[in-house]
Structures are given as C-alpha cells and as structure tokens.
Design a protein around this motif. Structure first.
Motif, PDB file in Angstrom:
ATOM      1  N   LYS A 142       0.967  -1.287   0.083  1.00  0.00           N
ATOM      2  CA  LYS A 142      -0.015  -0.025   0.117  1.00  0.00           C
ATOM      3  C   LYS A 142       0.844   1.207  -0.042  1.00  0.00           C
ATOM      4  CE  LYS A 142      -4.235  -1.800   0.574  1.00  0.00           C
ATOM      5  NZ  LYS A 142      -5.400  -1.580  -0.165  1.00  0.00           N
ATOM      6  N   LEU A 143       0.799   2.165  -1.099  1.00  0.00           N
ATOM      7  CA  LEU A 143       1.309   3.345  -1.241  1.00  0.00           C
ATOM      8  C   LEU A 143       1.022   4.532  -0.359  1.00  0.00           C
ATOM      9  CD1 LEU A 143       2.354   2.745  -4.962  1.00  0.00           C
ATOM     10  CD2 LEU A 143       3.595   1.907  -2.744  1.00  0.00           C
ATOM     11  N   ARG A 144       1.767   4.749   0.775  1.00  0.00           N
ATOM     12  CA  ARG A 144       1.232   5.797   1.619  1.00  0.00           C
ATOM     13  C   ARG A 144       2.142   7.167   0.931  1.00  0.00           C
ATOM     14  NH1 ARG A 144       3.019   1.999   5.123  1.00  0.00           N
ATOM     15  NH2 ARG A 144       5.130   3.362   5.777  1.00  0.00           N
ATOM     16  N   GLY A 145       1.754   7.955  -0.040  1.00  0.00           N
ATOM     17  CA  GLY A 145       2.674   8.747  -0.816  1.00  0.00           C
ATOM     18  C   GLY A 145       2.358  10.208  -0.863  1.00  0.00           C
ATOM     19  N   ALA A 146       3.301  10.995  -1.324  1.00  0.00           N
ATOM     20  CA  ALA A 146       3.093  12.321  -1.470  1.00  0.00           C
ATOM     21  C   ALA A 146       3.951  12.567  -2.929  1.00  0.00           C
ATOM     22  CB  ALA A 146       3.677  12.983  -0.611  1.00  0.00           C
TER      23      ALA A 146
ATOM     24  N   ASN B 193       5.971   6.319   2.476  1.00  0.00           N
ATOM     25  CA  ASN B 193       6.591   5.185   1.697  1.00  0.00           C
ATOM     26  C   ASN B 193       6.873   5.402   0.367  1.00  0.00           C
ATOM     27  OD1 ASN B 193       4.362   4.332   0.964  1.00  0.00           O
ATOM     28  ND2 ASN B 193       4.556   2.244   1.819  1.00  0.00           N
ATOM     29  N   PHE B 194       6.341   6.496  -0.421  1.00  0.00           N
ATOM     30  CA  PHE B 194       5.996   6.562  -1.764  1.00  0.00           C
ATOM     31  C   PHE B 194       6.176   8.005  -2.237  1.00  0.00           C
ATOM     32  CE2 PHE B 194       2.908   7.084  -5.291  1.00  0.00           C
ATOM     33  CZ  PHE B 194       3.569   6.580  -6.221  1.00  0.00           C
ATOM     34  N   ILE B 195       6.911   8.211  -3.315  1.00  0.00           N
ATOM     35  CA  ILE B 195       7.084   9.500  -3.693  1.00  0.00           C
ATOM     36  C   ILE B 195       6.816   9.480  -5.219  1.00  0.00           C
ATOM     37  CG2 ILE B 195       8.704  11.323  -4.391  1.00  0.00           C
ATOM     38  CD1 ILE B 195       7.855  11.500  -1.646  1.00  0.00           C
ATOM     39  N   ARG B 196       5.769  10.303  -5.526  1.00  0.00           N
ATOM     40  CA  ARG B 196       5.596  10.487  -7.077  1.00  0.00           C
ATOM     41  C   ARG B 196       6.503  11.594  -7.625  1.00  0.00           C
ATOM     42  NH1 ARG B 196       0.693  13.448  -9.820  1.00  0.00           N
ATOM     43  NH2 ARG B 196       1.081  12.751 -12.107  1.00  0.00           N
ATOM     44  N   THR B 197       7.271  11.574  -8.376  1.00  0.00           N
ATOM     45  CA  THR B 197       8.245  12.549  -8.905  1.00  0.00           C
ATOM     46  C   THR B 197       7.360  13.502 -10.168  1.00  0.00           C
ATOM     47  OG1 THR B 197       9.122  11.607 -10.728  1.00  0.00           O
ATOM     48  CG2 THR B 197      10.119  11.304  -8.521  1.00  0.00           C
ATOM     49  N   SER B 198       6.584  14.355  -9.494  1.00  0.00           N
ATOM     50  CA  SER B 198       5.853  15.166 -10.592  1.00  0.00           C
ATOM     51  C   SER B 198       6.634  16.178 -10.908  1.00  0.00           C
ATOM     52  CB  SER B 198       4.567  15.588  -9.634  1.00  0.00           C
ATOM     53  OG  SER B 198       4.881  15.921  -8.329  1.00  0.00           O
ATOM     54  N   HIS B 199       6.423  16.858 -12.003  1.00  0.00           N
ATOM     55  CA  HIS B 199       6.202  16.252 -13.224  1.00  0.00           C
ATOM     56  C   HIS B 199       7.118  15.821 -14.180  1.00  0.00           C
ATOM     57  CE1 HIS B 199       1.973  16.544 -11.884  1.00  0.00           C
ATOM     58  NE2 HIS B 199       1.827  17.853 -11.759  1.00  0.00           N
ATOM     59  N   TYR B 200       8.175  15.287 -13.718  1.00  0.00           N
ATOM     60  CA  TYR B 200       9.384  15.264 -14.630  1.00  0.00           C
ATOM     61  C   TYR B 200      10.219  14.274 -13.603  1.00  0.00           C
ATOM     62  CZ  TYR B 200      10.053  19.084 -11.168  1.00  0.00           C
ATOM     63  OH  TYR B 200       9.702  19.891 -10.013  1.00  0.00           O
ATOM     64  N   PRO B 201      11.341  13.839 -14.259  1.00  0.00           N
ATOM     65  CA  PRO B 201      12.199  12.776 -13.383  1.00  0.00           C
ATOM     66  C   PRO B 201      13.173  13.589 -12.555  1.00  0.00           C
ATOM     67  CG  PRO B 201      12.387  12.424 -15.726  1.00  0.00           C
ATOM     68  CD  PRO B 201      11.625  13.568 -15.725  1.00  0.00           C
ATOM     69  N   PRO B 202      13.416  13.057 -11.329  1.00  0.00           N
ATOM     70  CA  PRO B 202      14.095  13.661 -10.098  1.00  0.00           C
ATOM     71  C   PRO B 202      15.495  13.655 -10.580  1.00  0.00           C
ATOM     72  CG  PRO B 202      13.755  11.516  -9.471  1.00  0.00           C
ATOM     73  CD  PRO B 202      13.143  11.602 -10.885  1.00  0.00           C
TER      74      PRO B 202
ATOM     75  N   ALA C  57      -1.089   9.779  -3.255  1.00  0.00           N
ATOM     76  CA  ALA C  57      -0.031  10.723  -3.313  1.00  0.00           C
ATOM     77  C   ALA C  57      -0.581  12.080  -2.889  1.00  0.00           C
ATOM     78  CB  ALA C  57       1.049  10.593  -4.277  1.00  0.00           C
ATOM     79  N   ILE C  58      -0.375  12.388  -1.838  1.00  0.00           N
ATOM     80  CA  ILE C  58      -0.652  13.917  -1.562  1.00  0.00           C
ATOM     81  C   ILE C  58      -0.101  14.946  -2.453  1.00  0.00           C
ATOM     82  CG2 ILE C  58      -0.679  15.810   0.405  1.00  0.00           C
ATOM     83  CD1 ILE C  58       0.177  13.233   2.258  1.00  0.00           C
ATOM     84  N   TRP C  59      -1.154  15.798  -2.708  1.00  0.00           N
ATOM     85  CA  TRP C  59      -0.576  17.074  -3.357  1.00  0.00           C
ATOM     86  C   TRP C  59      -0.634  18.076  -2.572  1.00  0.00           C
ATOM     87  CZ3 TRP C  59       1.597  17.002  -8.116  1.00  0.00           C
ATOM     88  CH2 TRP C  59       2.213  18.280  -8.584  1.00  0.00           C
ATOM     89  N   CYS C  60       0.737  18.363  -1.929  1.00  0.00           N
ATOM     90  CA  CYS C  60       1.952  18.257  -2.275  1.00  0.00           C
ATOM     91  C   CYS C  60       2.949  18.181  -1.229  1.00  0.00           C
ATOM     92  CB  CYS C  60       2.214  19.143  -3.393  1.00  0.00           C
ATOM     93  SG  CYS C  60       3.566  18.734  -4.588  1.00  0.00           S
TER      94      CYS C  60
END
Length: 951
Positions: free
Chosen positions: A294-298, A329-338, A527-530
């Motif tokens: 389960k992805l607890r993200g931002a 435990n999860f990061i979405r790299t919005s909106h480009y690669p990190p 994933a929480i914004w932001c």
C-alpha cells in the motif's frame, strides 16, 4: 529547530557512513591512469541576455530567481572556462548536463557540439576532438525557455524557469566503455533466491573482458564472474542464494562493481548500489517481493528556496528523511524525473518511487500562450515525447526504489504516448507503467498497467473525472492508484489569510482516506498534493500556486506534516478513549499493523502510565493484520492517560498515542447568586462585581468596557459571527461573506434577580436578525445565549457563533481541547493543550531562512506580500477546535471560555480591532478537491450558548 538541525546532520552522517561502508572497494567510477574521472563544473558562470553585457550567475539555478528577467522563446547565453586535466589524454572526454530547461545548444571553443530538448534528463556532449588535456576550454551554452515545451514546467511554476537547473560535470572514460549498463533482479517462486542479470552495450566492437563483483553492505565479496565479450552487447546472469531483499521498510543494498578490461588490464570500474527486489501485478494487487503493498505517498517537485526549480544533494537528502519521518513510503516525482541523488537516497533509506516523464497538461489544463501544442501528442515530428521517456528509463532503471514508470501527467492520449508505453514495455519488463488520464485512452488500446485517477472523494466514492467510474477506491481488473489526492489547501487566499487552522483540519481528509483505502484490496494508495510548497521568492515578488506542501521551501514542518505522519501511521490505534478497563487487570488495546513487510516483533513498543513504564516484548503481528496490544496490570483509572510509542530500529519514532481511560467528564460553570453593584442612567447600566466592572449600553444592547483590575478585557459585544462562502474567483478561490454587519438594536430589557443580572436584547444586521440573553454574576461569569433569524438555509456555512471586540494588552493565550489526534508536537497548531505568548515576535526577512518553527511565522510572503503583516503569529490566529477551555490573559486578569468540547475559539486583529470569535459551527469550504468538509447548512433559527469568565 534544534531537532530539525540534528536530524539533518545525523542524516548526512548516516548517508556518508552508509556510502563508505558499501563502497569501500572503490569510488563510483575509476578510470585507468586518471586521478579524477568526474569533475564538477558547478559554480559561478557568466551569463548574458545579449552576449554583450555579462554577469555572474550560479549554476545550477534558475535565471529569474537570480534576477535575470528572461522571456519565453528568446535565447540567452551562459559561458564558463575550465582546464581539462592533463591525465585525460587519450581518453573519451565528455560533458554531462543533468538538466537544462528547456532547449539547449552547446559550443566548445567556438565549435558547435549538439542541441537537446527537455529540461530534466541527463544528456552528454562528446568533446574529445575539440579540447586538449592540460589546456583551458571555453564552454558556451545557449538556453531557450520555450512556450511549446511539452513539460509545461514554466506554465505551472507561474514564471519562466529557464536555465541550467541541474549539475554539469566533465568526465573522462576509456575509448572503450559502456554505452549502456543496467541490472535486473529476478526472484524465484518462493522469493528466496535470485538471479542477477547484467545487461551491457559497449561503445566499440573490439574484444573486451568484463568482470562482475557483488559485495554485501559490509563490504564482503558475495559473488564474482568474468566473461569475454564476443559481441558489442550481451548479458551476464549470476545466481545469488538468499540475498537480503530490498523493500521500503528494509532497504538492503548490495554494491555491484563492473570492471572492463583491455586485454589483461583493468581500464574502467563502475560501482552501483543495487537492491534485490521484484515488482509484479497480481490481479488488482501490486506485489513487492511477493507481498501486497500500500503506497502512502506524496507528490514532490524540485524546489530550492532561493534558486527555484532545482535542488541540491542536501535538500534531496532532507526531503527523503522528512518523508520517512512522516511515514511516507512512496514519492511521485511530479511532473518530471528527479535528480540522480534523490533516487540514490530513496534507494538507501527506503522509498518507493513513481518516476514520471516530463510531459504535462498536453491538450488539457494549459492556459494562455502555452495552449498551442495539442496536436503534438500524435505528431511524429515531436520526437521528444519518446526521447525524454527513453532518457528517463535508461538513466534511472538501476534504482531499486523505482517501482512504477509514468509516461506523463494529465494529458490527452495520442500516438506519442502509445509509442512511449510500447518502448518502455519492450525495454523494461520489470515495472508497470501508468498514464494518469486513462479515460482518454481509446477502447482497445493498451497504454497503462495500473489505473490512475486524481482526487477521489475522501470516501472513495467518486473521481474528479466522471467518465470513469470509481467505487470504493477500486477499479475492475487492475490496481488503482490515486497519485494525486488529499490536496493541501493553497488556492483560497481569503480563508488561508484568515485562519491557519484550515491546515490542521485537513487531517480529517488524509486520515479518513488512508483508513478507507487500506480496507480495499484493489486500492493501491495515493500521493498527497503536495510534499513541498510551490512558492518561488523571485527577487521582487513571490509567485507560484501557493503553499500546497506539508513542508515549506525551507523544509520546515507545517501542520500538514504531523497530520501526514499520524494519518499514514503503519502502527494504527483507531480509538482515542479506552472504555473497557479494570484497575489492576490487564489492559487490551486493538491495533492494526499497516506495514507491508514489517512484523510488530521488529518494533520497539514502550508505554508509560503515571510513574509506571514498560516495554511490550515480541508482539507478533504480521503486516496488514489487526491484533491486540496487551499491557500488564496497573492502577488504571480516569486520572492518567496511557502513553504508547512505537519505534523502528529502536530509535526512530513511528507513532505515539495518549489514550484516555474512560470519557472525560466536563462540568460547565453556571451563574451563582451573589451581589452586584448596579447603577443606571438614561443610556447606560453600570455593573460591578468582586473584580470586574462593565457598562451596558442601552442604545446598542451591548456590553462595553469590561475591565478587571482596570485592564480592559472586552471592549464591546456580543456580536453575531455568521459567515458563508461568497462569490467564487478562479474556481477554488472565493470570498468569505460576513452576514452580521451593522448591528442596530430593536429592543432592550435589563433586570437583576438574586444578584444575577440579565440582559435581553434584539436587533438586526444588514442581512439577518438576532437576539441575545446574557446573564452576569458577581464573579464575572457571562452566560450568553443567542438566536439568529432570517439566515439563509440553502448554502453551506463557514462560521456560526458570536464575537467580542477586546482590549489591546493581552499577552498570553492558552487552551485545553479535544484534539483530532491524541499526540501533537510542541507548538503545533492542533495540539490538545498549549500556551503561547501573544507578544512573540519572530523575524522573517524575504529570501532568508527563518530560524523558528512555522507556527510562529508572523506572515506569509505569498499570501500577505512583503509589506502587509498580521498582528499575531500563525499559532495565535488559528482556530482552536473542540475546546474545553480557552483563555486570553494579561497580568492577573483573564478572559476564559468554557465548553464541553463542542465549540471553537480564535483570536486576531480584524479590521484593526482585537477580536475573540467563539463558534458553535464551523467549516473550511476552501478544502475542495473532494477533501473532507462538514458541509453544514443551517436549519430553522440557529442558536447557541457561550460561557465566558472575566476574572
């Protein structure tokens, strides 16, 4: 602040230690006969807007953030000089650019080398034939911030971000080296043993030999394999018995050293950290090493407080450590690669990553001058869709942390997205791919492996886009991820300026969403914004979307940070009050293990009750299971709270609880018989008790000039406080309309019985009618009842209650309340109990790091500008919900509000007047985006009762 500094320093030391312990065999890259094969070119460069006048500029960093007013679609020039080390002779010499926004062209010693489109991926210039080792080189880079860039990165940053945004480095490699080198790990059916696959492609066709050495985290050689290369490309496969597996809770890393030979000589060594892990989709579940996650993200942007859309290794590390601290435990790299460093830290400390290609809002949410690229999504000439995706995957695929590839954010589908999906699925079969607007993918096309939807209702009952039906956070046939959800309040400037507590109230949303989705098999997470505020402090003004982060750009924790830590807690106790207990008997508390790979037996669980302390030994509770915590007999009673702390690795606080034993008993004071001194004139009634005196104005029906010990506490009141959301502006930004303006009295009645004075008054405001009954006793207790007539019933409320104008000399506020969570950090806006000085004066200078807790900010440069400043800090101005008591004090005098936990108070200087607001009803209507709101509409004639003591 000291805690944060300590955490940062410890984190850096840990990172350094971890790196050294794993890589004690060699550094990241070694080249025969070269002392330093990688040289940073970061630092001070020269910049010109016309190639005539040159100024110093920091690389990396945005240009506008450094005072250069660049414009779209115009070319500007950087230049620098450096000396190529003499030992680079005979080597392939290159320059790596890790991110230049958005279009770049490069010259070396006056000779054009190449161009590149896309601002967030690594690209290389081969300059071997253009330079001489030991001599100075001039490097010139032209940049252009294009309005038609497919990333839209300047559009959603609200300014032109153009410039060299990431590292620049000079490199030396042997003429024979790796064009591609990547690794995959495949676990057996029991998820015990593994095959390590090494894929390579060489620059030249000449015969070579490759050796692979695998080292454990303590530097011991685990496996070694040598192989002659018979072709330009190929692969190795090594069987590894029972390696320590990598997951976000156990980020076990190995070091893989790849050695390239020329004959018998080693000419190149490359060292990379790898994790043995396997990602699979099983029906509607995503498995990591065979276990559902389960992805607890931002969602995370690159934001540097003074240099803009860029980051540094120090900030990358802080972000990873803060995410771990917040139970993310999860990061979405919005909106480009990190950046590469960010991913290295995610590998090392354990964060899952959705790596997103820099394609955003094509044919959807663009505005103004950025709107001209709709057709590019299917135009074969627009090759950067695929080239950026390829660069992302090939540069980042060796990172264990990356478990999902994203081919773009919120775009309408087209042929170029299909090409990107097809290429990824052909070249990397180890990870799923998502497309964040699947409703635009045509029937019959396959372009995503995980269903992605943005901003579901906090109950999971609907998605933002109605073409696709979402019920209970699930989508038929595949996992569903909500990789934008729980939008932090940022757009409604009116509400955010008025009451900072909207940030604490947001906890209702995330806590409910995560609890709800955890019970759903196909709901992967969100994933929480932001993660970070989207504010850019340009030299003259602040721009951006607003303060939508759980931390600010300086990485200070905001109220949303603690809400995230508590809501995402993997050690969840759902109750706040323990009803079933017996003194001197065992105490049993239900608990939920919301880890994915951690048994509670791995945790340290300590408890404290009064003077008694203890540790629960070997609590065997498997991931995703509910169970019980059993505490040994103690003198359990209503007077103490049970404190429980969960630690991972013995020292890292996962969560903490203070549980109430039995319901809190609340007895509200009532007016008592006594003596009052009452004098009356034609226009005023003078009343005095033991310590107070006040006036009743017969013309207005209001209490005026209530003083205790000659300190002015209440200037006038009570007034009705009735507010509704007003006219919307820009969709999610609306005024707050005050319906109780311009009081005019209609009737006045005053009497004294048994030493208790009673005031009856009625009157009208511009939009409503109201009446008050106020009882006053000799102790200064005010029992106030109010009733509102003619109020609208077809719109949702903002606030309903009363208010008083007060004196100017208060110096302290304190409160006791039924907080949403049972534990908060000291000085958090949501704390159950608190005491704060109104005279607290903290300094905030524009573009300078504040040296205090966010709660004590006296202003926000984004919402108030650089000139306007509120009179009080965030913690003073924020509404205190569900109070038992709340007070303002000066010297030995106090205004105190009593309640049963159903009311709320706030204090601020409003229109130049200190004002106490006491609400019976309240809501935060700026929390749109399907966040939790109370959604209260008035019924009948609203009324309430307020008990207030002036002593």
């Amino acid at each position: 602040m000291k805690v944060f500094k300590c955490l940062t320093i410890i984190g850096i030391l840990l990172a350094s230690f971890a790196c050294n312990s794993r890589n004690n065999v060699l550094t990241k890259i070694w080249v025969k006969d070269v002392k330093t094969p990688v040289v940073s070119l970061n630092g001070t460069w020269q910049f010109s807007m016309d190639e005539k006048n040159w100024s110093d500029v920091q690389v990396p960093g945005e240009l506008q953030m450094q005072g250069f007013a660049i414009k779209h679609d115009k070319t500007y020039t950087y230049k620098t000089t450096f000396t190529v080390p003499s030992d680079y002779s005979g080597k392939q010499i290159g320059i790596n650019f890790y991110g230049v926004y958005s279009y770049a062209r490069c010259w070396v010693n006056g000779t054009y080398v190449r161009d590149h489109s896309g601002g967030f991926t690594k690209w290389t210039c081969d300059i071997t034939e253009l330079v001489r080792p030991g001599e100075e080189v001039e490097l010139k880079v032209e940049v252009c911030d294009k309005t038609n860039d497919i990333s839209y990165a300047s559009g959603y940053a609200k300014h032109q971000i153009g410039g060299i945004l990431r590292d620049v480095e000079l490199t030396a490699l042997p003429k024979q080296n790796f064009k591609l080198l990547y690794f995959e790990t495949e676990l057996d059916k029991s998820y015990q043993n593994a095959d390590l696959k090494v894929f390579y492609e060489l620059k030249q066709d000449s015969p070579s030999k490759i050796k692979i050495d695998l080292f454990s985290k303590d530097g011991k050689l685990v496996k070694s394999l040598e192989q002659e290369t018979s072709s330009k490309s190929g692969q190795f496969q090594i069987q590894v018995e029972n390696p320590e597996k990598w997951d976000a809770e156990h980020p076990n890393l190995y070091t893989l050293v790849t050695i390239l030979f020329d004959g018998k000589e080693e000419i190149l060594k490359k060292s990379e950290d790898i994790g043995f892990r396997e990602v699979k989709i099983d029906g509607n579940k995503l498995l990591v090493n065979g276990k559902p996650v389960k992805l607890r993200g931002a969602c995370r942007h690159d934001v540097h407080p003074t240099l803009g859309r860029m980051s540094t290794p120090e900030y990358d590390l802080q972000d990873v450590l803060l995410a771990k601290e917040a139970n993310i435990n999860f990061i979405r790299t919005s909106h480009y690669p990190p950046s590469e460093k960010f991913l290295e830290y995610c590998d090392r400390y354990g964060l899952y990553v959705e790596d997103e290609s820099a394609v955003c809002f094509v044919a959807t949410n663009r505005s103004g001058e950025y709107n001209s690229i709709d057709a590019t999504r299917s135009d074969p000439e627009w090759t950067q869709y695929l080239s950026q995706c390829e660069e992302m995957v090939q540069n980042h695929r060796n990172h264990a942390c990356i478990i999902i590839w994203s081919i773009g954010n919120e775009n309408r589908f087209g042929d170029n997205f299909q090409k990107s999906y097809n290429w990824v699925k052909k070249n990397d079969k180890t990870r799923p791919v998502i497309f964040s607007y699947p409703q635009y993918v045509p029937d019959g096309a396959q372009a995503f492996d995980i269903f992605s939807s943005h901003y579901p209702d906090w109950r999971g009952t609907n998605a933002r886009y109605k073409e696709v039906t979402i019920k209970g956070f699930e989508y038929p046939g595949m996992p569903a991820i909500f990789d934008e959800w729980a939008h932090v309040a940022c757009y409604n400037k009116f509400e955010l300026r008025e009451d900072p507590n909207v940030r604490s109230f947001w906890a209702h949303t995330l806590d409910s969403m995560w609890t709800n989705i955890f019970e759903v098999e196909g709901g992967l997470g969100g994933a929480i914004w932001c993660f970070l505020d989207e504010t850019f402090m340009l030299p003259k003004e602040t721009v951006g979307y607003g303060e939508w982060g759980i931390v600010d750009t300086w990485r200070r924790r905001k109220p949303e940070f603690w809400a995230t830590k508590k809501s995402y807690s993997p050690t969840k106790i759902y109750t706040k009050v323990v009803q079933d207990f017996l003194p001197n008997d065992k105490l049993i508390i239900p608990v939920h293990n919301r880890f994915d790979h951690t048994n509670f037996s791995e945790l340290k669980i300590v408890w404290k009750y009064g003077e008694q302390t203890g540790e629960l030994e070997q609590v065997n509770l498997e991931p995703h299971k509910k169970g019980q915590l059993v505490f040994p007999p103690a003198h359990w009673n209503f007077d103490e709270k049970l404190n429980i702390k969960f630690y991972s690795n013995d020292t890292i606080l996962v969560d903490e609880y203070n549980l109430q034993l039995g319901e809190k008993k609340v007895e509200l004071p009532v007016c008592s018989k006594g003596k009052l001194n009452v004098n009356e004139t034609d226009s005023v009634v003078f009343i005095a008790g033991e310590r107070f005196k006040l006036k009743l104005n017969k013309n207005t029906g209001l209490i005026e000039d209530l003083k205790v010990n000659n300190e002015l506490l209440l200037k006038s009141g009570p007034y009705i406080n009735l507010k509704f959301p007003g006219e919307k502006n820009q969709g999610t930004n609306f005024r707050i309309d005050d319906y109780a303006k311009n009081w005019k009295q209609s009737s006045f009645k005053f009497e004294v019985n048994d030493g208790i004075a009673t005031l009856h008054t009625t009157g009208t405001y511009d939009k409503i009618s109201a009446g008050f009954t106020v009882q006053i006793d000799e102790n200064g207790l005010l029992d106030i009842r109010y009733k509102i007539s003619d109020a609208p019933t077809d719109i949702y409320i903002q606030e309903v209650g009363i208010k008083f104008y007060t004196g100017e000399s208060f110096n302290k506020m304190d409160w006791d309340r039924n907080a949403y969570f049972t534990v908060y950090p000291e000085n958090d806006l949501g704390a159950a109990k608190g005491e704060v000085l109104l005279s607290e004066k903290t300094k905030m200078n524009y573009r300078e790091k504040p040296e205090h807790n966010w709660a004590f900010d006296p202003t926000s440069f984004y919402y108030f500008g650089q000139e306007e400043k509120p009179s009080y800090t965030n913690i003073v101005r924020s509404l205190k919900e569900n109070i038992y008591s709340w007070s303002l004090s000066v010297s030995n005098s106090t205004v105190k509000v009593f309640s049963d936990g159903s009311q709320a108070c706030r204090f601020d200087k409003i229109d130049g007047i200190n004002t106490i607001i006491i609400n019976d009803l309240w809501d935060y209507n700026s929390l749109l985006w399907n966040n939790y709101q109370k959604r209260i509409k008035l019924k009948g004639t609203p009324e309430g009762r307020i008990i207030l003591l002036c002593d």
